[in-house]
Design a protein around this motif. Structure first.
Motif, short mmCIF file in Angstrom:
data_model
loop_
_atom_site.label_atom_id
_atom_site.label_comp_id
_atom_site.label_asym_id
_atom_site.label_seq_id
_atom_site.Cartn_x
_atom_site.Cartn_y
_atom_site.Cartn_z
N ILE A 52 0.84 -1.20 0.00
CA ILE A 52 0.00 0.00 0.00
C ILE A 52 0.88 1.26 0.00
O ILE A 52 1.74 1.39 0.86
N GLY A 53 0.62 2.17 -0.92
CA GLY A 53 1.46 3.38 -1.04
C GLY A 53 2.86 2.99 -1.47
O GLY A 53 3.87 3.42 -0.92
N THR A 54 2.92 2.19 -2.50
CA THR A 54 4.18 1.56 -2.93
C THR A 54 5.18 2.55 -3.53
O THR A 54 6.38 2.29 -3.55
N GLY A 89 7.92 1.42 -5.66
CA GLY A 89 7.92 -0.04 -5.58
C GLY A 89 8.54 -0.62 -4.33
O GLY A 89 8.90 -1.80 -4.30
N PHE A 90 8.63 0.20 -3.27
CA PHE A 90 9.26 -0.29 -2.03
C PHE A 90 8.22 -0.45 -0.93
O PHE A 90 7.52 0.52 -0.65
N PRO A 91 8.14 -1.61 -0.32
CA PRO A 91 8.96 -2.80 -0.53
C PRO A 91 8.40 -3.80 -1.55
O PRO A 91 8.95 -4.88 -1.71
N VAL A 124 -0.14 -0.84 -4.92
CA VAL A 124 -1.22 0.15 -4.86
C VAL A 124 -0.66 1.53 -4.56
O VAL A 124 0.11 1.70 -3.62
N ASP A 125 -1.06 2.51 -5.37
CA ASP A 125 -0.67 3.89 -5.08
C ASP A 125 -1.69 4.84 -5.70
O ASP A 125 -2.31 4.52 -6.71
N SER A 126 -1.82 6.03 -5.08
CA SER A 126 -2.75 7.02 -5.61
C SER A 126 -2.08 7.90 -6.67
O SER A 126 -2.75 8.71 -7.31
N LYS A 128 1.81 8.61 -12.00
CA LYS A 128 3.14 8.63 -12.63
C LYS A 128 4.02 7.51 -12.09
O LYS A 128 4.78 6.88 -12.82
N LYS A 129 3.95 7.29 -10.79
CA LYS A 129 4.76 6.24 -10.17
C LYS A 129 4.35 4.87 -10.70
O LYS A 129 5.18 3.98 -10.90
N LEU A 130 3.07 4.71 -10.95
CA LEU A 130 2.60 3.41 -11.45
C LEU A 130 3.04 3.21 -12.90
O LEU A 130 3.31 2.07 -13.31
N ARG A 189 -6.75 4.98 -4.06
CA ARG A 189 -6.49 5.29 -2.65
C ARG A 189 -6.65 3.98 -1.88
O ARG A 189 -7.54 3.19 -2.17
N ALA A 190 -5.84 3.82 -0.86
CA ALA A 190 -5.91 2.60 -0.04
C ALA A 190 -7.32 2.40 0.53
O ALA A 190 -7.81 1.27 0.62
N GLU A 191 -7.97 3.53 0.89
CA GLU A 191 -9.30 3.44 1.50
C GLU A 191 -10.31 2.83 0.52
O GLU A 191 -11.18 2.03 0.91
N ASP A 192 -10.21 3.20 -0.77
CA ASP A 192 -11.15 2.67 -1.78
C ASP A 192 -10.81 1.23 -2.12
O ASP A 192 -11.70 0.40 -2.31
N SER A 227 3.56 -1.94 4.02
CA SER A 227 3.55 -0.50 3.78
C SER A 227 4.78 0.13 4.42
O SER A 227 5.16 -0.22 5.53
N ARG A 228 5.42 1.04 3.65
CA ARG A 228 6.58 1.75 4.18
C ARG A 228 6.44 3.23 3.89
O ARG A 228 6.16 3.62 2.74
N ALA A 229 6.64 4.04 4.92
CA ALA A 229 6.69 5.51 4.77
C ALA A 229 5.43 6.10 4.15
O ALA A 229 5.49 6.94 3.26
N1 SAM Z 1 6.48 3.00 0.01
C1 SAM Z 1 7.38 3.81 -0.80
C2 SAM Z 1 8.74 3.89 -0.15
O1 SAM Z 1 8.87 3.48 1.01
O2 SAM Z 1 9.69 4.34 -0.80
C3 SAM Z 1 6.81 5.20 -1.07
C4 SAM Z 1 6.70 6.10 0.11
S1 SAM Z 1 6.09 7.70 -0.32
C5 SAM Z 1 6.74 8.69 0.95
C6 SAM Z 1 4.37 7.56 0.08
C7 SAM Z 1 3.53 7.01 -1.06
O3 SAM Z 1 2.24 6.68 -0.55
C8 SAM Z 1 3.31 7.99 -2.20
O4 SAM Z 1 3.66 7.38 -3.42
C9 SAM Z 1 1.82 8.33 -2.12
O5 SAM Z 1 1.27 8.55 -3.41
C10 SAM Z 1 1.25 7.08 -1.47
N2 SAM Z 1 0.02 7.27 -0.68
C11 SAM Z 1 -0.16 8.11 0.37
N3 SAM Z 1 -1.42 7.98 0.86
C12 SAM Z 1 -2.04 7.03 0.10
C13 SAM Z 1 -3.34 6.45 0.11
N4 SAM Z 1 -4.25 6.83 1.00
N5 SAM Z 1 -3.62 5.50 -0.81
C14 SAM Z 1 -2.69 5.12 -1.74
N6 SAM Z 1 -1.45 5.64 -1.79
C15 SAM Z 1 -1.13 6.58 -0.88
#
Ligand code: SAM
Length: 239
Positions: free
Chosen positions: A77-79, A82-84, A100-102, A105-107, A128-131, A147-149
């Protein structure tokens, strides 16, 4: 460029995590690193641009989570770049992975990574993760969610626990603030049907940064009302 660092990737994965990467996996990391730094000149993917740092702070850090991943159906979630999720897929080539990401461009970047690394059973989801967590196709269906960061723990729990099947696990990568975030998470765990299984602590060799992986198991069904509407978990976290 990463081709010249392939020994380094293997060494760091082994020295820090005791993980032996195969030649194919090492090659995949090299291609991934090259694509990451190339695309990063046009799309904002990462602040880390030194290849040695990419190896430790992105690859090895993600592999620490990958070591704990289990089961066949996984979502990150919020990849972002692509990490992790991608490293998990590299060392679990048979799993089904949803990235999954909102951010679209990253996708787009990840679609290229998936093709160039020859990863099968890997899908990008623009949501969005919620949807994503309300979608019956995905809710209650995952063995491992990572999920990271992305957000503080109570918010992440609302994103991740609804997605897990019973006994599935959520792995949240955290840093120095882990104890504080755990203290705020009791209510969310209780409401969402999660139970804290433990925290794996480690340091990343070179920079010796403290890292922690929070492991949460789903022990009860999550009430239908969670996750709440997109944006609500961050505005009004379950604390
Ligand atoms: N996980 C990766 C990493 O550790 O390098 C990316 C971290 S980046 C700081 C946060 C990512 O989470 C962004 O790409 C953002 O678009 C995504 N994000 C934040 N809230 C989100 C949500 N509610 N649903 C989906 N993606 C979300």
């Amino acid at each position: 460029m990463f081709q010249d660092l392939s020994d380094r990737i293997q060494e760091q994965a082994y020295n820090i995590l005791g993980l032996r990467l195969s030649p194919r996996q090492t090659r995949q990391f090299c291609i991934y690193g090259d694509l990451l730094l190339d695309w990063n000149q046009r799309v904002n993917l990462t602040r880390i641009t030194d290849p040695e740092e990419v190896i430790v702070k992105h690859f090895v850090d993600s592999l620490a989570i990958a070591k704990l991943a289990k089961g066949n159906r996984m979502a990150d979630i919020g990849t972002g770049a692509g990490f992790p999720g991608i490293p998990i897929k590299i060392i679990n080539p048979d799993c089904k992975m949803y990235l999954v990401d909102s951010g679209a461009k990253k996708l787009e970047f990840l679609e290229v990574v998936i093709a160039e690394l020859g990863l099968i059973n890997t899908e990008t989801i623009h949501a969005r993760a919620e949807d994503f967590g309300r979608n019956p196709q995905f809710r209650n269906s995952f063995d491992t969610v990572t999920s990271r960061a992305v957000a503080r723990l109570p918010v992440l729990l609302e994103y991740a626990i609804p997605l897990l099947k019973q006994n599935g696990q959520f792995l949240a990568a955290k840093g120095l603030m882990v104890e504080e975030e755990l203290k705020e998470s009791g209510k969310a765990l209780d409401l969402l049907g999660g139970e804290l299984q433990g925290v794996e602590n480690f340091t990343l060799g070179v920079s010796a940064e403290h890292r922690a992986i929070v492991i949460v198991k789903k022990v009860r069904k999550t009430p239908e009302e969670y996750p709440r509407r997109a944006g609500t978990p961050t505005r009004r976290p379950l604390v």
